[in-house]
Design an enzyme around this catalytic site. Structure first.
Site: not given
Length: 330
Positions: A19, A106, A209, A211
């Site tokens: 975002a 999110c 997804n 690191d």
């Protein structure tokens, strides 16, 4: 599903939706650097349905290079389906949009308070209905980005695996899984074990997804999980060269040297100019305040320069400050 699998097989380097960060200017840079599938920042389903001009402006331009994935955020099957249709109608003719994504990951308080984002993992029936509604409304494939669950208790019962199976049955063509729970936000280390289990068990591509901040980290996760793609978010901030380096590795090309200060300056300046070109000087300079500290991170004296950059309002002044810092004799 096969088309998405083929895209990931050709280039498994995936840019995450962030975002306020993965807007057109940054997406263009990541594309140039070699990223494959690129997600937009999340857009509100309700705002699209009410023809909000600011939200419409967040959608990719018809001439933006793909393949692109637009991420939708919402909790109403009706609004999500209508928003998906709006996106497909606007972008399908351009051919740069290959998939729609539903945000179920999110962790932001204002998002979960509305019953959106990661809160949907606590409402599995609604999550399934959202996928079914969006998939039934468009011809494009639909994916879901999610987390390991709300907290460690969800990890213990492997909630993500059970929910993932239901989402695939409802029509999801791909899944991206962030290896953290909602309660972790972005703290601690991402846990890729459940990502590996999902990749082995599900019939659709699973994108991992969390690191990935170096080629070594990406390759270690790739080998550990056998996932179809590596999604990178914060690891690209200030270092889009990571997309280049990973893409070259997967293409069998030799590694290139790390960028010099001159190269960092040139790319940061180009990013700034493109941002200003797309959004105007006032907004473009302010958006770049979220990017520029990452370009100079780790260089001695960066903290003092960061403060100066945050006080400047003119693009020319920002360029001058960057040049004085990055091109100074060391």
């Amino acid at each position: 599903m096969n088309s998405i699998r083929a895209l990931l097989a050709a280039n498994p380097v995936v840019a995450a939706p962030m975002a306020g960060l993965t807007d057109q200017a940054f997406r263009e840079i990541l594309r140039e650097m070699g990223a494959g599938l690129i997600y937009t920042e999340m857009v509100s389903d309700m705002a699209l349905c009410y023809n909000n001009q600011k939200t419409l402006a967040m959608l990719p331009a018809p001439d933006e290079r793909g393949p692109l994935v637009v991420q939708l955020c919402g909790s109403s099957p009706e609004y999500m389906a209508r928003a998906a249709q709006i996106i497909e109608d606007r972008l399908a003719p351009a051919g740069n949009l290959v998939m729609l994504d539903i945000n179920m990951g999110c962790p932001a308080p204002k998002i979960v308070k509305n019953g959106e984002g990661c809160r949907l993992m606590q409402q599995p029936d609604l999550a399934v209905e959202l996928v079914r509604a969006v998939r039934g409304a468009v011809s494009l494939p639909v994916s879901v980005k999610m987390r390991l669950g709300w907290n460690d208790a969800d990890k213990e019962i492997k909630l993500v695996l059970r929910l993932a199976e239901r989402l695939v049955q409802a029509g999801a063509s791909a899944l991206a899984i962030h290896g953290r729970t909602r309660e972790q936000f972005y703290a601690g280390r991402a846990d890729w074990q459940l990502i590996a289990e999902a990749a082995a068990a599900l019939p659709v591509p699973v994108i991992g997804n969390g690191d990935i901040d170096s080629v070594a980290a990406g390759l270690a996760r790739w080998q550990q999980t056998k996932c179809a793609g590596l999604m990178i978010g914060r690891g690209f901030l200030g270092n889009p060269w990571l997309a280049r380096d990973l893409a070259r590795h997967f293409a069998g090309l030799p590694a290139l040297p790390a960028p010099s200060r001159e190269e960092i300056f040139q790319l940061a300046r180009r990013h700034l100019r493109r941002q200003v070109g797309l959004q105007g000087e006032y907004l473009g300079v302010r958006v770049m305040r979220s990017h520029l500290p990452f370009y100079i991170k780790g260089i001695p004296g960066a903290a003092a320069v960061r403060g100066k950059l945050n006080s400047l309002n003119a693009a020319a002044e920002v360029e001058q400050a960057l040049a004085e810092f990055l091109l100074a004799e060391v």
